[in-house]
Design an enzyme around this catalytic site. Structure first.
Site, PDB file in Angstrom:
ATOM      1  N   GLU A  81      22.127  -8.618   0.314  1.00  0.00           N
ATOM      2  CA  GLU A  81      21.752  -7.797   1.476  1.00  0.00           C
ATOM      3  C   GLU A  81      20.255  -7.448   1.443  1.00  0.00           C
ATOM      4  O   GLU A  81      19.806  -6.456   2.021  1.00  0.00           O
ATOM      5  CB  GLU A  81      22.604  -6.502   1.530  1.00  0.00           C
ATOM      6  CG  GLU A  81      24.109  -6.718   1.535  1.00  0.00           C
ATOM      7  CD  GLU A  81      24.658  -7.496   2.737  1.00  0.00           C
ATOM      8  OE1 GLU A  81      23.877  -7.854   3.635  1.00  0.00           O
ATOM      9  OE2 GLU A  81      25.877  -7.756   2.747  1.00  0.00           O
ATOM     10  N   HIS A 125      23.886   0.916  -0.238  1.00  0.00           N
ATOM     11  CA  HIS A 125      25.024   0.365   0.509  1.00  0.00           C
ATOM     12  C   HIS A 125      26.239   0.421  -0.409  1.00  0.00           C
ATOM     13  O   HIS A 125      26.158   0.038  -1.574  1.00  0.00           O
ATOM     14  CB  HIS A 125      24.702  -1.083   0.898  1.00  0.00           C
ATOM     15  CG  HIS A 125      25.887  -1.880   1.335  1.00  0.00           C
ATOM     16  ND1 HIS A 125      26.683  -1.512   2.399  1.00  0.00           N
ATOM     17  CD2 HIS A 125      26.430  -3.040   0.847  1.00  0.00           C
ATOM     18  CE1 HIS A 125      27.649  -2.406   2.562  1.00  0.00           C
ATOM     19  NE2 HIS A 125      27.516  -3.342   1.624  1.00  0.00           N
ATOM     20  N   HIS A 129      30.909   0.320  -0.341  1.00  0.00           N
ATOM     21  CA  HIS A 129      32.106   0.041   0.453  1.00  0.00           C
ATOM     22  C   HIS A 129      32.994   1.286   0.446  1.00  0.00           C
ATOM     23  O   HIS A 129      34.070   1.291  -0.163  1.00  0.00           O
ATOM     24  CB  HIS A 129      32.829  -1.189  -0.106  1.00  0.00           C
ATOM     25  CG  HIS A 129      32.037  -2.454   0.031  1.00  0.00           C
ATOM     26  ND1 HIS A 129      32.507  -3.689  -0.339  1.00  0.00           N
ATOM     27  CD2 HIS A 129      30.781  -2.676   0.530  1.00  0.00           C
ATOM     28  CE1 HIS A 129      31.592  -4.620  -0.082  1.00  0.00           C
ATOM     29  NE2 HIS A 129      30.526  -4.022   0.434  1.00  0.00           N
ATOM     30  N   HIS A 183      33.479  -2.914   6.803  1.00  0.00           N
ATOM     31  CA  HIS A 183      32.748  -3.392   5.625  1.00  0.00           C
ATOM     32  C   HIS A 183      32.234  -2.240   4.744  1.00  0.00           C
ATOM     33  O   HIS A 183      32.527  -2.205   3.557  1.00  0.00           O
ATOM     34  CB  HIS A 183      31.588  -4.298   6.076  1.00  0.00           C
ATOM     35  CG  HIS A 183      30.755  -4.835   4.955  1.00  0.00           C
ATOM     36  ND1 HIS A 183      30.143  -6.062   5.005  1.00  0.00           N
ATOM     37  CD2 HIS A 183      30.404  -4.315   3.742  1.00  0.00           C
ATOM     38  CE1 HIS A 183      29.476  -6.285   3.881  1.00  0.00           C
ATOM     39  NE2 HIS A 183      29.625  -5.224   3.101  1.00  0.00           N
TER      40      HIS A 183
HETATM   41  P1  13P Z   1      25.642  -8.314  -3.619  1.00  0.00           P
HETATM   42  O1  13P Z   1      26.419  -8.492  -4.918  1.00  0.00           O
HETATM   43  O2  13P Z   1      24.931  -9.552  -3.219  1.00  0.00           O
HETATM   44  O3  13P Z   1      24.737  -7.086  -3.695  1.00  0.00           O
HETATM   45  O4  13P Z   1      26.706  -8.074  -2.449  1.00  0.00           O
HETATM   46  C1  13P Z   1      27.547  -6.968  -2.431  1.00  0.00           C
HETATM   47  C2  13P Z   1      27.848  -6.525  -1.061  1.00  0.00           C
HETATM   48  O5  13P Z   1      28.302  -5.406  -0.897  1.00  0.00           O
HETATM   49  C3  13P Z   1      27.582  -7.419   0.100  1.00  0.00           C
HETATM   50  O6  13P Z   1      27.696  -6.737   1.302  1.00  0.00           O
HETATM   51 ZN    ZN Z   2      28.856  -4.901   1.202  1.00  0.00          ZN
END
Ligand code: 13P
Ligand code: ZN
Length: 269
Positions: free
Chosen positions: A118, A141, A143, A213
């Protein structure tokens, strides 16, 4: 006078905070496996490029406001619980080149390590912050389960729908997230398209949610950024608990929200 040691102390302080926050993200169940990523703008312009023998990687886009800036960034594919143990083995330092259209991996522990997938969203958001000069240094970021679950609700079609639910769940949301949350529709992760939609949404919101997401937050420290995510996730949990108890949450009234908005203005001025 600043010395290299004071810069190193600052970097060590950031890495300690990365450890702490990455551990919390994993414990919350928000960053399973490699889910989520973190980037931090390093203080001062640290010329680490001299220490590196790495090749320069070209970027398709240019990030002019980030020329020569250095970042700590989690690496792609690395587990957040491992970032919590060792941010440097599971992350890297990058420096943008003189034109902002390429970067060097400046303190590479392992040859195969690359920045988060990202990367485009992270750099784009940092570039927007640098242009508007609001001083946030962290992009995070994760989840966040509660938020992802909420975006599965077909009645939430846009940012307004999302904010109508979340801002009324408890006073802190309006006080600390006064511009609310932006909702980006589902777009393939890691693409320029999702990065563009995210940057656009951050222009009018404090937090951006990726439908089905996860969530993106920004802040002046890692703890501050985490707190923003924590506040909106609590709001989502309150909503779900009311629903699971079988009643419709009342939410704060418009005049109560307006009162809180004024408080937020005082708080943030
Ligand atoms: P990365 O391992 O590339 O950081 O990806 C994790 C992720 O949350 C992608 O949206
Ligand atoms: Zn992600």
């Amino acid at each position: 006078m600043k010395t290299i040691f004071s810069k190193q102390d600052k970097i060590d302080g950031i890495l300690e905070e990365v450890k702490n926050i990455a551990g919390i993200l994993w414990e919350r169940g928000w960053s399973e496996k490699n889910a989520g990523n973190i980037s931090v703008l390093l203080p001062d312009r640290i010329q680490l490029s001299e220490l590196s023998g790495s090749d320069e990687y070209k970027l398709k886009n240019s990030f002019p406001a980030l020329k020569q800036q250095c970042f700590y960034m989690t690496a792609t594919g690395k587990r957040m619980q491992d970032v919590a143990k060792s941010p440097t083995r599971n992350g890297l330092f990058v420096q943008l080149n003189k034109s902002g259209d390429g970067y060097l991996i400046v303190r590479q522990t392992f040859n195969t390590i690359q920045p988060t997938s990202e990367f485009l969203s992270h750099l784009g958001i940092h570039n927007m912050i640098a242009e508007r000069r609001t001083g946030e240094t962290v992009v995070m970021h994760t989840h966040a389960t509660e938020i992802i679950a909420l975006t599965q609700y077909s009645k939430i079609k846009n940012s307004e729908d999302l904010n109508r639910i979340l801002l009324g769940m408890h006073p802190e949301t309006m006080v600390f997230i006064p511009k609310g949350l932006g909702l980006v529709p589902y777009i393939l992760p890691g693409t320029q398209a999702i990065a563009d939609a995210t940057i656009n949404s951050f222009k009018d919101h404090d937090i951006v949610v990726w439908k089905k997401h996860g969530i993106f937050a920004i802040g002046k420290s890692l703890t501050d950024t985490f707190d923003h995510i924590d506040i909106v996730c609590k709001a989502a949990r309150i909503w779900f608990q009311c629903k699971s108890a079988g009643f419709e949450p009342e939410g704060l009234k418009d005049d109560q929200l307006n009162e809180l908005k004024k408080l937020a203005q005082k708080f943030n001025s």
